[in-house]
Design an enzyme around this catalytic site. Sequence first.
Site, PDB file in Angstrom:
ATOM      1  N   SER A 157       8.825  -4.745  -1.390  1.00 24.38           N
ATOM      2  CA  SER A 157       9.364  -4.282  -0.100  1.00 24.38           C
ATOM      3  C   SER A 157      10.840  -4.615  -0.024  1.00 24.38           C
ATOM      4  O   SER A 157      11.288  -5.629  -0.603  1.00 24.38           O
ATOM      5  CB  SER A 157       8.635  -4.980   1.053  1.00 24.38           C
ATOM      6  OG  SER A 157       9.296  -4.732   2.281  1.00 24.38           O
ATOM      7  N   TYR A 170       5.616 -12.253   5.768  1.00 19.71           N
ATOM      8  CA  TYR A 170       5.524 -11.012   4.972  1.00 19.71           C
ATOM      9  C   TYR A 170       6.688 -10.944   3.989  1.00 19.71           C
ATOM     10  O   TYR A 170       6.501 -10.673   2.794  1.00 19.71           O
ATOM     11  CB  TYR A 170       5.537  -9.800   5.903  1.00 19.71           C
ATOM     12  CG  TYR A 170       5.551  -8.467   5.186  1.00 19.71           C
ATOM     13  CD1 TYR A 170       4.426  -8.019   4.490  1.00 19.71           C
ATOM     14  CD2 TYR A 170       6.690  -7.653   5.199  1.00 19.71           C
ATOM     15  CE1 TYR A 170       4.441  -6.799   3.827  1.00 19.71           C
ATOM     16  CE2 TYR A 170       6.702  -6.428   4.549  1.00 19.71           C
ATOM     17  CZ  TYR A 170       5.573  -6.003   3.864  1.00 19.71           C
ATOM     18  OH  TYR A 170       5.590  -4.799   3.200  1.00 19.71           O
TER      19      TYR A 170
HETATM   20  P1  NDP Z   1      -1.208   1.401   4.098  1.00 23.28           P
HETATM   21  O1  NDP Z   1      -1.708   0.466   5.154  1.00 23.28           O
HETATM   22  O2  NDP Z   1      -1.388   2.851   4.299  1.00 23.28           O
HETATM   23  O3  NDP Z   1      -1.835   1.020   2.686  1.00 23.28           O
HETATM   24  C1  NDP Z   1      -2.213  -0.268   2.317  1.00 23.28           C
HETATM   25  C2  NDP Z   1      -3.277  -0.140   1.248  1.00 23.28           C
HETATM   26  O4  NDP Z   1      -3.613  -1.440   0.768  1.00 23.28           O
HETATM   27  C3  NDP Z   1      -4.547   0.491   1.785  1.00 23.28           C
HETATM   28  O5  NDP Z   1      -5.027   1.415   0.846  1.00 23.28           O
HETATM   29  C4  NDP Z   1      -5.502  -0.681   1.910  1.00 23.28           C
HETATM   30  O6  NDP Z   1      -6.827  -0.216   1.689  1.00 23.28           O
HETATM   31  C5  NDP Z   1      -5.035  -1.544   0.748  1.00 23.28           C
HETATM   32  N1  NDP Z   1      -5.458  -2.913   0.859  1.00 23.28           N
HETATM   33  C6  NDP Z   1      -5.158  -3.812   1.838  1.00 23.28           C
HETATM   34  N2  NDP Z   1      -5.782  -4.971   1.621  1.00 23.28           N
HETATM   35  C7  NDP Z   1      -6.512  -4.813   0.472  1.00 23.28           C
HETATM   36  C8  NDP Z   1      -7.380  -5.649  -0.266  1.00 23.28           C
HETATM   37  N3  NDP Z   1      -7.654  -6.898   0.116  1.00 23.28           N
HETATM   38  N4  NDP Z   1      -7.940  -5.159  -1.400  1.00 23.28           N
HETATM   39  C9  NDP Z   1      -7.688  -3.884  -1.788  1.00 23.28           C
HETATM   40  N5  NDP Z   1      -6.881  -3.053  -1.129  1.00 23.28           N
HETATM   41  C10 NDP Z   1      -6.301  -3.510  -0.005  1.00 23.28           C
HETATM   42  O7  NDP Z   1       0.325   1.039   3.928  1.00 23.28           O
HETATM   43  P2  NDP Z   1       1.404   1.437   2.815  1.00 23.28           P
HETATM   44  O8  NDP Z   1       0.967   2.571   2.013  1.00 23.28           O
HETATM   45  O9  NDP Z   1       2.689   1.499   3.513  1.00 23.28           O
HETATM   46  O10 NDP Z   1       1.416   0.100   1.932  1.00 23.28           O
HETATM   47  C11 NDP Z   1       1.378   0.117   0.520  1.00 23.28           C
HETATM   48  C12 NDP Z   1       2.303  -0.970   0.009  1.00 23.28           C
HETATM   49  O11 NDP Z   1       3.635  -0.642   0.364  1.00 23.28           O
HETATM   50  C13 NDP Z   1       2.026  -2.361   0.585  1.00 23.28           C
HETATM   51  O12 NDP Z   1       2.105  -3.325  -0.441  1.00 23.28           O
HETATM   52  C14 NDP Z   1       3.167  -2.546   1.568  1.00 23.28           C
HETATM   53  O13 NDP Z   1       3.480  -3.914   1.764  1.00 23.28           O
HETATM   54  C15 NDP Z   1       4.275  -1.795   0.876  1.00 23.28           C
HETATM   55  N6  NDP Z   1       5.369  -1.406   1.739  1.00 23.28           N
HETATM   56  C16 NDP Z   1       5.176  -0.532   2.783  1.00 23.28           C
HETATM   57  C17 NDP Z   1       6.228  -0.220   3.626  1.00 23.28           C
HETATM   58  C18 NDP Z   1       6.074   0.679   4.806  1.00 23.28           C
HETATM   59  O14 NDP Z   1       6.995   0.755   5.642  1.00 23.28           O
HETATM   60  N7  NDP Z   1       4.991   1.425   4.943  1.00 23.28           N
HETATM   61  C19 NDP Z   1       7.556  -0.792   3.417  1.00 23.28           C
HETATM   62  C20 NDP Z   1       7.650  -1.666   2.281  1.00 23.28           C
HETATM   63  C21 NDP Z   1       6.591  -1.951   1.485  1.00 23.28           C
HETATM   64  P3  NDP Z   1      -8.169  -0.806   2.343  1.00 23.28           P
HETATM   65  O15 NDP Z   1      -7.839  -1.232   3.737  1.00 23.28           O
HETATM   66  O16 NDP Z   1      -9.092   0.362   2.262  1.00 23.28           O
HETATM   67  O17 NDP Z   1      -8.573  -1.921   1.450  1.00 23.28           O
END
Ligand code: NDP
Length: 263
Positions: A157, A170
Amino acid sequence: MTTTATQPRSSAHPLAGRVAVVTGASSGIGEATARLLAAQGAHVALLARRAERLTDHVAQIEAAGGRALAVPADVADPASLTAAADRVRERLGRVDLVVNNAGLALPDLLGRGAESNWQRMIEVNVTGALAVVTAFTPDLIAAAADRGHADLITISSAAAQTVLPGFAGYAATKAAVSHFSRNLRAELSPHHVRVTTIEPGTIDTELRDHLGDPATSAAVQEAVASLGELPSGTDVAEIIAFAASRPRHVNLSQLSVLPTREA
Ligand code: NDP
């Protein structure tokens, strides 16, 4: 079929012959990445906890002519992850592209439960991401030895590099992720495993729908609205696919992707 470094790939399917794992593939960046990698020819395992969503995404990918596998798994649960890795190998073969993307953002809530939010983010964002590396690095090294290169792409991030008031925990987990990714690059590059760290800014996904605190959510939504149009999960996915489809001697080591109006 295994695609070697010397075999030509069509420009429409630059990832043909690749076996990819995308964690956090049930929504957002991970979902978009799984769809795009499959559209570009990779066989893709989609990992996340929400099984029903994964099954739906896989059905759509396969209806579009791709090959995909739903693998419900919790990256914070070592047994679940080991079983998932075994299943991917059994069904799709050896993995040569890992997108280590699963993560969550929770606010600090100082004096109101900060410790449990911090603990949860350490479990998922840091320990979980390390566990994914442990589970698939042997595949990546073996695949690189056979086909010339392999890829480990980590979604950190922009918070890893900046001060993000209200989200110190975070930001700290993402600083850890960026730093271990940088260090892993030094360890894995001699094996021809390319390591890429991507640090997105504010992306239009459901990440902020799960903050768990209404007051924080309202403040964040207001701040986000001031940025205007945000990059989508697909915008980030295109960068991931681009990095994975470079010639074997080119490693995009670190990339930032921000909304145009984000400072
Ligand atoms: P989403 O919330 O759409 O996606 C997060 C994903 O992580 C989901 O598919 C969720 O699936 C999965 N996840 C969460 N916890 C677990 C777990 N314990 N085991 C397996 N899967 C897990 O958000 P984003 O697509 O934005 O996030 C993706 C990445 O991008 C993250 O690492 C986030 O920190 C990073 N990011 C996002 C930003 C933003 O502004 N959106 C900015 C900077 C970084 P499920 O709940 O089904 O397990």
